[in-house]
Design a protein around this motif. Structure first.
Motif, PDB file in Angstrom:
ATOM      1  N   LEU A   1       0.827  -0.935  -0.017  1.00  0.00           N
ATOM      2  CA  LEU A   1      -0.030   0.035  -0.081  1.00  0.00           C
ATOM      3  C   LEU A   1       0.757   1.369  -0.109  1.00  0.00           C
ATOM      4  CD1 LEU A   1      -3.006  -1.073   2.408  1.00  0.00           C
ATOM      5  CD2 LEU A   1      -2.824  -0.737  -0.106  1.00  0.00           C
ATOM      6  N   ALA A   2       1.809   1.179   0.695  1.00  0.00           N
ATOM      7  CA  ALA A   2       2.873   2.309   0.767  1.00  0.00           C
ATOM      8  C   ALA A   2       3.470   2.449  -0.843  1.00  0.00           C
ATOM      9  CB  ALA A   2       4.042   2.249   1.662  1.00  0.00           C
ATOM     10  N   THR A   3       4.008   1.401  -1.322  1.00  0.00           N
ATOM     11  CA  THR A   3       4.515   1.602  -2.727  1.00  0.00           C
ATOM     12  C   THR A   3       3.391   2.182  -3.636  1.00  0.00           C
ATOM     13  OG1 THR A   3       5.784  -0.393  -2.357  1.00  0.00           O
ATOM     14  CG2 THR A   3       5.490   0.480  -4.400  1.00  0.00           C
ATOM     15  N   CYS A   4       2.081   1.857  -3.446  1.00  0.00           N
ATOM     16  CA  CYS A   4       0.995   2.275  -4.241  1.00  0.00           C
ATOM     17  C   CYS A   4       0.507   3.699  -4.009  1.00  0.00           C
ATOM     18  CB  CYS A   4      -0.207   1.673  -4.092  1.00  0.00           C
ATOM     19  SG  CYS A   4      -0.438  -0.182  -4.821  1.00  0.00           S
ATOM     20  N   GLN A   5       0.776   3.943  -2.694  1.00  0.00           N
ATOM     21  CA  GLN A   5       0.594   5.468  -2.513  1.00  0.00           C
ATOM     22  C   GLN A   5       1.505   6.374  -3.268  1.00  0.00           C
ATOM     23  OE1 GLN A   5       0.892   6.193   1.854  1.00  0.00           O
ATOM     24  NE2 GLN A   5       0.483   8.206   1.551  1.00  0.00           N
ATOM     25  N   PHE A   6       2.735   5.836  -2.961  1.00  0.00           N
ATOM     26  CA  PHE A   6       3.858   6.877  -3.676  1.00  0.00           C
ATOM     27  C   PHE A   6       4.095   6.946  -5.079  1.00  0.00           C
ATOM     28  CE2 PHE A   6       5.296   6.460   1.084  1.00  0.00           C
ATOM     29  CZ  PHE A   6       5.407   7.722   1.232  1.00  0.00           C
TER      30      PHE A   6
ATOM     31  N   SER B   1      10.170   7.998  -5.060  1.00  0.00           N
ATOM     32  CA  SER B   1       9.164   7.458  -4.534  1.00  0.00           C
ATOM     33  C   SER B   1       9.530   6.057  -4.001  1.00  0.00           C
ATOM     34  CB  SER B   1       8.087   7.355  -5.718  1.00  0.00           C
ATOM     35  OG  SER B   1       8.349   6.631  -6.615  1.00  0.00           O
TER      36      SER B   1
ATOM     37  N   TRP C   1       1.184  12.227  -9.975  1.00  0.00           N
ATOM     38  CA  TRP C   1       0.521  13.650  -9.591  1.00  0.00           C
ATOM     39  C   TRP C   1       1.609  14.547  -9.652  1.00  0.00           C
ATOM     40  CZ3 TRP C   1      -3.677  14.391 -11.487  1.00  0.00           C
ATOM     41  CH2 TRP C   1      -4.653  13.322 -11.431  1.00  0.00           C
TER      42      TRP C   1
ATOM     43  N   GLY D   1       1.406   7.003  -6.750  1.00  0.00           N
ATOM     44  CA  GLY D   1       0.490   7.980  -7.141  1.00  0.00           C
ATOM     45  C   GLY D   1       1.131   9.167  -6.937  1.00  0.00           C
ATOM     46  N   TYR D   2       1.882   9.465  -5.769  1.00  0.00           N
ATOM     47  CA  TYR D   2       2.411  10.947  -5.586  1.00  0.00           C
ATOM     48  C   TYR D   2       3.360  11.048  -6.729  1.00  0.00           C
ATOM     49  CZ  TYR D   2       1.301  10.729  -0.632  1.00  0.00           C
ATOM     50  OH  TYR D   2       0.482  10.677   0.432  1.00  0.00           O
TER      51      TYR D   2
ATOM     52  N   ARG E   1      11.340   6.761  -0.757  1.00  0.00           N
ATOM     53  CA  ARG E   1      10.386   7.114   0.208  1.00  0.00           C
ATOM     54  C   ARG E   1       9.644   6.025   0.631  1.00  0.00           C
ATOM     55  NH1 ARG E   1       8.758   8.529   4.406  1.00  0.00           N
ATOM     56  NH2 ARG E   1       7.282   9.935   4.812  1.00  0.00           N
ATOM     57  N   SER E   2       9.214   5.148  -0.044  1.00  0.00           N
ATOM     58  CA  SER E   2       8.301   4.192   0.329  1.00  0.00           C
ATOM     59  C   SER E   2       9.106   3.111   1.104  1.00  0.00           C
ATOM     60  CB  SER E   2       7.733   3.347  -0.994  1.00  0.00           C
ATOM     61  OG  SER E   2       8.767   2.747  -1.793  1.00  0.00           O
TER      62      SER E   2
END
Length: 104
Positions: A3-8, A56, A14, A10-11, A59-60
């Motif tokens: 989930l953290a990888t998916c979140q970053f 990213s 964007w 997306g970051y 960061r993940s």
């Protein structure tokens, strides 16, 4: 970690899109093209996409490693460490960047 990888991811997406929009709209956001050569150089100097991917990913991994390390601490210690991040950041700013903070 997934989930953290998916979140970053997306970051990353964007931030790349918004960086492209800021280059299109210009520095003042009006889309006007002033003939200042310095702003033209700044607008044309883009950041390659693989830098976004790399940052990213780093960061993940940082988030994952932090969560793994925190599982060995009790709740009061976790809260104390998380709330003192600003002090560590300021301390490193003083040591590395020779930054000075004023007490008000």
């Amino acid at each position: 970690l997934f989930l953290a990888t998916c979140q970053f991811a997306g970051y990353t997406f964007w931030s790349y899109v918004l960086a492209g929009l800021s280059r299109i709209c210009g520095a003042n956001g009006q889309g006007q093209n002033n003939n200042d050569p310095e702003t033209e150089v700044n607008r044309s100097a883009g950041i390659p996409f693989h830098y976004y991917i790399g940052l990213s990913f780093i960061r993940s991994m940082d988030l994952a490693m932090t969560n793994l390390a925190m599982q060995y601490l009790n709740y009061p210690a976790k809260t104390l460490i998380k709330s003192s991040k600003v002090a560590f950041t300021m301390l490193l700013g003083i040591i590395i960047s020779r930054k000075r903070y004023e007490v008000k």
